[in-house]
Design a protein around this motif. Structure first.
Motif, PDB file in Angstrom:
ATOM      1  N   VAL A 275       0.943  -1.117  -0.143  1.00  7.97           N
ATOM      2  CA  VAL A 275       0.203   0.097  -0.201  1.00  7.97           C
ATOM      3  C   VAL A 275       0.980   1.601  -0.112  1.00  7.97           C
ATOM      4  O   VAL A 275       1.138   2.545  -1.390  1.00  7.97           O
ATOM      5  CB  VAL A 275      -0.967  -0.381   1.563  1.00  7.97           C
ATOM      6  N   LYS A 276       1.739   1.022   1.167  1.00  7.49           N
ATOM      7  CA  LYS A 276       2.595   2.186   0.783  1.00  7.49           C
ATOM      8  C   LYS A 276       3.522   3.070  -0.403  1.00  7.49           C
ATOM      9  O   LYS A 276       3.841   3.922  -0.763  1.00  7.49           O
ATOM     10  CB  LYS A 276       4.265   2.376   2.011  1.00  7.49           C
ATOM     11  N   THR A 277       4.275   1.663  -1.154  1.00  5.40           N
ATOM     12  CA  THR A 277       4.564   2.018  -2.508  1.00  5.40           C
ATOM     13  C   THR A 277       4.042   2.469  -3.498  1.00  5.40           C
ATOM     14  O   THR A 277       4.283   3.151  -4.285  1.00  5.40           O
ATOM     15  CB  THR A 277       5.199   0.528  -2.579  1.00  5.40           C
ATOM     16  N   GLU A 292      -0.955  -4.302  -9.295  1.00  7.05           N
ATOM     17  CA  GLU A 292       0.330  -4.584 -10.312  1.00  7.05           C
ATOM     18  C   GLU A 292       1.734  -4.138  -9.589  1.00  7.05           C
ATOM     19  O   GLU A 292       2.407  -4.930 -10.105  1.00  7.05           O
ATOM     20  CB  GLU A 292       0.055  -2.880 -11.109  1.00  7.05           C
ATOM     21  N   VAL A 293       1.403  -3.267  -8.406  1.00  9.34           N
ATOM     22  CA  VAL A 293       2.189  -3.367  -7.812  1.00  9.34           C
ATOM     23  C   VAL A 293       3.005  -4.679  -7.149  1.00  9.34           C
ATOM     24  O   VAL A 293       3.886  -5.215  -6.702  1.00  9.34           O
ATOM     25  CB  VAL A 293       2.589  -2.346  -6.537  1.00  9.34           C
ATOM     26  N   ARG A 294       1.441  -5.121  -6.819  1.00 14.65           N
ATOM     27  CA  ARG A 294       1.648  -6.896  -6.472  1.00 14.65           C
ATOM     28  C   ARG A 294       1.717  -7.318  -6.965  1.00 14.65           C
ATOM     29  O   ARG A 294       3.143  -8.500  -6.225  1.00 14.65           O
ATOM     30  CB  ARG A 294       0.559  -7.513  -5.603  1.00 14.65           C
ATOM     31  N   ASP A 295       1.789  -7.590  -8.103  1.00 17.42           N
ATOM     32  CA  ASP A 295       2.635  -8.530  -9.302  1.00 17.42           C
ATOM     33  C   ASP A 295       3.855  -7.874  -9.335  1.00 17.42           C
ATOM     34  O   ASP A 295       4.709  -8.918  -9.681  1.00 17.42           O
ATOM     35  CB  ASP A 295       1.453  -8.054 -10.353  1.00 17.42           C
ATOM     36  N   ALA A 296       4.372  -7.146  -9.416  1.00 16.60           N
ATOM     37  CA  ALA A 296       5.309  -6.571  -9.600  1.00 16.60           C
ATOM     38  C   ALA A 296       6.455  -7.064  -8.824  1.00 16.60           C
ATOM     39  O   ALA A 296       7.521  -7.544  -8.837  1.00 16.60           O
ATOM     40  CB  ALA A 296       5.553  -4.877  -9.783  1.00 16.60           C
ATOM     41  N   SER A 341      10.393   2.976  -7.702  1.00 16.29           N
ATOM     42  CA  SER A 341      11.450   3.033  -8.583  1.00 16.29           C
ATOM     43  C   SER A 341      11.941   1.630  -9.031  1.00 16.29           C
ATOM     44  O   SER A 341      12.047   1.549  -9.956  1.00 16.29           O
ATOM     45  CB  SER A 341      13.204   3.927  -8.394  1.00 16.29           C
ATOM     46  N   VAL A 342      12.121   0.335  -7.962  1.00 15.77           N
ATOM     47  CA  VAL A 342      12.553  -0.294  -8.269  1.00 15.77           C
ATOM     48  C   VAL A 342      11.360  -1.581  -9.433  1.00 15.77           C
ATOM     49  O   VAL A 342      11.528  -1.892 -10.158  1.00 15.77           O
ATOM     50  CB  VAL A 342      12.818  -1.444  -7.315  1.00 15.77           C
ATOM     51  N   ILE A 343       9.614  -0.987  -8.869  1.00 14.93           N
ATOM     52  CA  ILE A 343       9.185  -1.246  -9.180  1.00 14.93           C
ATOM     53  C   ILE A 343       8.851  -0.994 -11.039  1.00 14.93           C
ATOM     54  O   ILE A 343       8.396  -1.307 -11.858  1.00 14.93           O
ATOM     55  CB  ILE A 343       7.518  -0.980  -8.358  1.00 14.93           C
ATOM     56  N   ALA A 344       9.166   0.409 -10.971  1.00 14.52           N
ATOM     57  CA  ALA A 344       9.136   0.504 -12.480  1.00 14.52           C
ATOM     58  C   ALA A 344      10.024   0.743 -13.234  1.00 14.52           C
ATOM     59  O   ALA A 344       9.547   0.154 -14.365  1.00 14.52           O
ATOM     60  CB  ALA A 344       9.630   2.405 -12.789  1.00 14.52           C
ATOM     61  N   GLU A 345      11.222   0.239 -12.478  1.00 12.10           N
ATOM     62  CA  GLU A 345      12.287  -0.602 -13.594  1.00 12.10           C
ATOM     63  C   GLU A 345      11.379  -2.921 -14.061  1.00 12.10           C
ATOM     64  O   GLU A 345      11.573  -2.565 -15.538  1.00 12.10           O
ATOM     65  CB  GLU A 345      13.562  -1.504 -12.711  1.00 12.10           C
ATOM     66  N   LEU A 352       6.550  -7.941 -17.948  1.00 12.95           N
ATOM     67  CA  LEU A 352       5.763  -7.828 -16.971  1.00 12.95           C
ATOM     68  C   LEU A 352       4.726  -7.182 -18.118  1.00 12.95           C
ATOM     69  O   LEU A 352       3.415  -6.246 -17.282  1.00 12.95           O
ATOM     70  CB  LEU A 352       6.781  -7.078 -16.082  1.00 12.95           C
ATOM     71  N   GLY A 353       5.348  -6.225 -18.903  1.00 12.07           N
ATOM     72  CA  GLY A 353       4.708  -5.073 -19.933  1.00 12.07           C
ATOM     73  C   GLY A 353       3.512  -5.474 -20.086  1.00 12.07           C
ATOM     74  O   GLY A 353       3.362  -6.620 -20.862  1.00 12.07           O
TER      75      GLY A 353
END
Length: 353
Positions: A275-277, A292-296, A341-345, A352-353
Motif C-alpha cells: 500500500v505504501k509503495t 500491479e504493484v503486488r504482481d511486480a 523506483s524498482v517497481i518502475a524498472e 511484465l509489460g
C-alpha cells in the motif's frame, strides 16, 4: 524400369568427370541408354567414350572457372566492405543489400557488451538476459556459446570479415573500438583467472548500509586461508580501538547478506508495504494500481536469483535505507521511494509489460 536417360547436354547431368563416370557405369550395369539431344556420340565405341570424356573435362573446367570467378568477386566485394548475404547479425536488418541498424536489437547488443565488461561471465549474463525476457531473432533464448559468438563478431565495430581478414565495412558500427578491445581483453584471459577476477569484483551487498549497536558503520573485509576467500563485515571501531569497543565485532558476509535478503523479501510482500509503495508511485504520477504493484513485487522475488551480483547490490542500495545489527537480531529500514523506483524498472521489463 528406366530404359533411356535423355539430357539436353551432358553437363546438365553432371559437370564432374568422376561423378559422370560412376553414373555411366551404373547405366551400363542396368542396360540404360544415355542420350544427349544436342551432342551426337555413342558410348559403345572407344571414340565415343573419348569424345564423352573430352566434353566432360571441358564441362568440369568451366564449372571450376565459374566457381573461381564467383569466389574472387565475393572476396573483392568483402574487401570493399559490402554485405554479401548470409545470416543477418543480431542488431541489424538488411535493406537494398545493405546492413542497417535495427534500433531495438542494437540496444540489446550494446547492453550485452557493457554488461559483460562489468561482470565478465557469459553464463551469468545469459541467465540474466533470459530472466528479463530478452530473445534472439528466432525467438530462442540466449546461451553462453551464442554470447561468446556475438562478443567475437567484428561486424559490431563496423568491419567486414572474409576468411579471417577484416576490412572496413559499409555499415555503421554498434559499439566503440574501446569497448570492443576491453571486452576482448577479458575473453582472452584464462577462464579460471577470469572467474577469480569476477569473484574479487563482486560488490559488497551491504556496503554503507549496515551499522553496529554502537552506531558505527560496518565495512567489508576479507581474509584468505588455504586458498579460500572468507568475507566479513567488521565494525570500524573494532579496527581502530580494538575488539572490546563493540559487542558485534565482525559478521560473516554470506550469512548476514542472506538474512537481509530474506527479510527484504518478506517486507516487500507485506500488505502494508504494498500500500505504501502504491501510494508513493501515485504521488510521483505513475499510472499503476495496487494489483500491479503486488504482481511486480512477486516478480521481483522470483527474479532475484537470476540477477548478477552488481545488479543485486544496486537494487539493495535502492531498497534499503539502513540496517542495524544487534546481538539479538537485525532491523531493516526500507526506502519507500526506492521500492517505487524498482517497481518502475520491473514494470518496464518485457515479461511484465
Amino acid at each position: 524400369m528406366v530404359d533411356v536417360v535423355v539430357v539436353y547436354k551432358i553437363d546438365r547431368l553432371s559437370r564432374s568427370l568422376m561423378d559422370f563416370s560412376k553414373l555411366v557405369d551404373v547405366f551400363d550395369a542396368n542396360d540404360v541408354t544415355f542420350v544427349s539431344v544436342t551432342q551426337s556420340f555413342s558410348t559403345t565405341t572407344s571414340m565415343g567414350r573419348l569424345t564423352l570424356n573430352i566434353l566432360l573435362s571441358f564441362a568440369q573446367f568451366e564449372r571450376e572457372v565459374i566457381g573461381e570467378r564467383i569466389r574472387d568477386k565475393f572476396a573483392a566485394s568483402r574487401r570493399k566492405g559490402m554485405w554479401m548475404g548470409g545470416n543477418v547479425p543480431f542488431g541489424y536488418r538488411v535493406e537494398n543489400r545493405k546492413l542497417l541498424i535495427q534500433d531495438e536489437e542494437a540496444a540489446i547488443v550494446r547492453s550485452i557488451f557493457e554488461r559483460f565488461l562489468q561482470i565478465g561471465s557469459a553464463t551469468i549474463l545469459a541467465r540474466t538476459l533470459n530472466a528479463e525476457g530478452l530473445r534472439r531473432k528466432n525467438g530462442k533464448s540466449f546461451d553462453k556459446g551464442l554470447l561468446y559468438k556475438l562478443l567475437s563478431n567484428r561486424v559490431y565495430i563496423g568491419e567486414a570479415v572474409h576468411k579471417g581478414t577484416s576490412y572496413p565495412g559499409e555499415h555503421q558500427p554498434l559499439i566503440s573500438q574501446d569497448l570492443w578491445d576491453n571486452v576482448r581483453s577479458i575473453i582472452a584471459e584464462p577462464p579460471r583467472k577470469r572467474a577469480g577476477h569476477c569473484r574479487r569484483q563482486t560488490p559488497a551487498l551491504l556496503r554503507g548500509l549496515i551499522f553496529a549497536p554502537s552506531g558505527c558503520a560496518m565495512t567489508p573485509a576479507h581474509t584468505r586461508k588455504k586458498g579460500r576467500l572468507y568475507r566479513y563485515y567488521v565494525t570500524t571501531s573494532v579496527q581502530k580501538l580494538g575488539p572490546e569497543s563493540c559487542s558485534v565485532r565482525r559478521l560473516p558476509a554470506g550469512e548476514i547478506e542472506a538474512a537481509v535478503i530474506d527479510q527484504v523479501r518478506v517486507l516487500l510482500r507485506s500488505p502494508e508495504m504494498i500500500v505504501k509503495t502504491w501510494a508513493t508511485a501515485r504521488e510521483d504520477g505513475d499510472e499503476i494500481n495496487e494489483t500491479e504493484v503486488r504482481d511486480a513485487l512477486v516478480q521481483f522475488d522470483a527474479l532475484w536469483e537470476e540477477l548478477f551480483p552488481a545488479e543485486q547490490a544496486r537494487i539493495i542500495q535502492l531498497l534499503v535505507e539502513r540496517i542495524d545489527v544487534d546481538v539479538g537480531g537485525i532491523t531493516i529500514r526500507l526506502r519507500t521511494e526506492g521500492i517505487a523506483s524498482v517497481i518502475a524498472e520491473l514494470w518496464e521489463r518485457p515479461n511484465l509489460g
